[in-house]
Design an enzyme around this catalytic site. Structure first.
Site, PDB file in Angstrom:
ATOM      1  N   HIS A   1      -9.103   5.040  -0.946  1.00 49.32           N
ATOM      2  CA  HIS A   1      -7.807   4.377  -0.851  1.00 49.32           C
ATOM      3  C   HIS A   1      -7.571   3.422  -2.022  1.00 49.32           C
ATOM      4  O   HIS A   1      -7.572   2.202  -1.865  1.00 49.32           O
ATOM      5  CB  HIS A   1      -7.741   3.625   0.487  1.00 49.32           C
ATOM      6  CG  HIS A   1      -6.454   2.932   0.764  1.00 49.32           C
ATOM      7  ND1 HIS A   1      -5.226   3.367   0.285  1.00 49.32           N
ATOM      8  CD2 HIS A   1      -6.191   1.798   1.494  1.00 49.32           C
ATOM      9  CE1 HIS A   1      -4.269   2.547   0.707  1.00 49.32           C
ATOM     10  NE2 HIS A   1      -4.835   1.587   1.432  1.00 49.32           N
TER      11      HIS A   1
ATOM     12  N   CYS B   1       0.820  -1.224   0.000  1.00 51.90           N
ATOM     13  CA  CYS B   1       0.000   0.000   0.000  1.00 51.90           C
ATOM     14  C   CYS B   1       0.850   1.268   0.000  1.00 51.90           C
ATOM     15  O   CYS B   1       0.318   2.370  -0.161  1.00 51.90           O
ATOM     16  CB  CYS B   1      -0.920   0.021   1.213  1.00 51.90           C
ATOM     17  SG  CYS B   1      -1.958  -1.437   1.361  1.00 51.90           S
TER      18      CYS B   1
ATOM     19  N   SER C   1     -11.057   2.223   5.471  1.00 48.33           N
ATOM     20  CA  SER C   1     -11.116   2.928   4.193  1.00 48.33           C
ATOM     21  C   SER C   1     -11.803   2.046   3.156  1.00 48.33           C
ATOM     22  O   SER C   1     -11.812   0.821   3.276  1.00 48.33           O
ATOM     23  CB  SER C   1      -9.706   3.297   3.722  1.00 48.33           C
ATOM     24  OG  SER C   1      -8.904   2.129   3.644  1.00 48.33           O
TER      25      SER C   1
ATOM     26  N   LYS D   1      -9.715   7.435   4.455  1.00 51.50           N
ATOM     27  CA  LYS D   1     -11.060   7.103   4.917  1.00 51.50           C
ATOM     28  C   LYS D   1     -12.152   7.752   4.079  1.00 51.50           C
ATOM     29  O   LYS D   1     -13.139   7.101   3.706  1.00 51.50           O
ATOM     30  CB  LYS D   1     -11.213   7.525   6.393  1.00 51.50           C
ATOM     31  CG  LYS D   1     -12.593   7.280   6.978  1.00 51.50           C
ATOM     32  CD  LYS D   1     -12.921   5.802   7.020  1.00 51.50           C
ATOM     33  CE  LYS D   1     -14.400   5.550   7.329  1.00 51.50           C
ATOM     34  NZ  LYS D   1     -15.277   5.851   6.197  1.00 51.50           N
TER      35      LYS D   1
END
Length: 386
Positions: A335, A83, A207, A331
């Site tokens: 994402h 990520c 998220s 959030k």
């Protein structure tokens, strides 16, 4: 030593883009950034992406995106760090400029996630964890973060309501961001009434799965001047840091310490010649609310165990001492995992130019922090208004 400045920034709205493919999103963001910089060519392209293979059955993204953007026979590669791929791609682009090998570099972060079934998306995201020691035993990525959240609350006496304040703050800022996936403010009750996805972690603590792309153009001050880019558009990449920790939670020295973030931040602060107290806003990796609290502690904005206290005291709001998630964060903005670090960079650029929809007053120095896995691969970048 050469300096690096960002002279162009572009992005697509984050959401469920059913009619657009990965290449469409990436090229749109890239061309927006090039248009913002007023240029029609770059020396190279770095693409931040985590899991294009499983999600859309496409690899070789450097060639794909450079080809469709009409960039010619430039070098172009994909950068993967779970990520944190977007933040890592930005750093690789900056290093190329600082090295002197390239003068004008484009960075694109992109992820197309919503075409997959939810169960498949959960499995693909879990590739960021330890496949043999965690996934094999049924621990999903959400479950691992839920374990951290429960331990954090038990250790420091926080409640689910306390951590929900991070989501409320993110949505308050995201409501003003035209590129955010969720543009509606929420209340603590909204978070608390949302269903559990892995107790104590609820739907609104996490998220969303989403699609999107963001891009920046990086060069030197000298080249920016030669290209005729107005100085008010320049944002200096003042400091960078990157570090890893154990990939499995069970191997960590301390489950409640993002050691990689602490090390990366120290390196970025040292390079930029600043301290945590000098940062005017923090774009932290709030994939889950507990990660926002742990990030603030690792970055030096709060003492260990007091990250959630900043939220309880109202210190994370846009006009407070430690503004975070100024355009909604992971959030509320969303994402798209490989793109997140580049979205954070674009948002930092807009803040430091004074162009953000939710503007931090007199912002001069901003920080972005991008987490891969449950804290196993982390980048920290410091940006300064020129």
């Amino acid at each position: 030593m050469r300096k690096a400045v960002i002279i162009g920034a572009g992005m697509t709205p984050v959401g469920e883009h059913w009619k657009l493919g990965l290449r469409d999103l990436a090229v749109e963001a890239l061309l927006n950034a090039m248009d913002d910089a007023g240029i029609d060519r770059v020396d190279s392209l770095y693409v931040g992406n985590m899991v294009s293979g499983p999600f859309v059955e496409q690899e070789n993204l450097g060639a794909l995106i450079a080809d469709w953007a009409g960039l010619g026979n430039i070098p172009a590669v994909k950068i993967e760090a779970a990520c944190a791929s977007g933040g890592a791609a930005v750093q690789e682009g900056v290093k190329a400029v600082l090295s002197g090998l390239e003068d004008v570099v484009a960075v694109v972060g992109v992820e197309k996630m919503t075409d997959a079934w939810p169960s498949d998306a959960t499995r693909y995201l879990a590739y960021a964890a330890d496949a043999e020691w965690e996934l094999f035993h049924g621990a999903s990525f959400v479950a691992l973060n839920a374990l951290v959240m429960r331990y954090y609350m038990k250790t420091y006496g926080y409640t689910e309501e306390d951590l929900a304040l991070f989501a409320v703050n993110a949505h308050a800022n995201g409501a003003k961001n035209p590129y955010a996936m969720f543009k509606r403010p929420i209340k603590v009750e909204t978070v608390l009434k949302s269903p559990y996805v892995a107790d104590p972690l609820k739907l609104f603590d996490a998220s969303p799965v989403s699609d999107g792309a963001a891009s920046v153009i990086i060069t030197t001050p000298e080249k920016a001047k030669e290209l005729g880019v107005p100085k008010e558009k320049w944002v200096e990449v003042a400091g960078m840091g990157r570090a890893i920790d154990t990939i499995s939670l069970a191997s960590r020295e301390d489950l409640l310490s993002l050691k990689a973030a602490k090390v990366a931040a120290e390196r970025a602060y040292r390079m930029a010649g600043v301290e945590a107290k000098d940062i005017d806003f923090f774009e932290v990796h709030d994939a889950f609310t507990v990660m926002a609290a742990l990030s603030l502690e690792a970055l030096g904005a709060a003492k260990k165990g007091e990250g959630a206290k900043l939220a309880k005291e109202g210190q994370i709001a846009i006009d407070a001492d430690y503004p975070i998630q100024t355009m909604g964060g992971l959030k509320a903005r969303g994402h798209p995992v490989g793109a997140t670090g580049v979205y954070q960079t674009v948002e930092a650029v807009l803040q430091l130019r004074g162009e953000a929809p939710s503007q931090v007053p007199d912002a001069e120095i901003g920080l972005t922090q991008n987490i891969g896995g449950t804290g196993s691969n982390i980048t920290v970048n410091v940006f300064r208004r020129v």
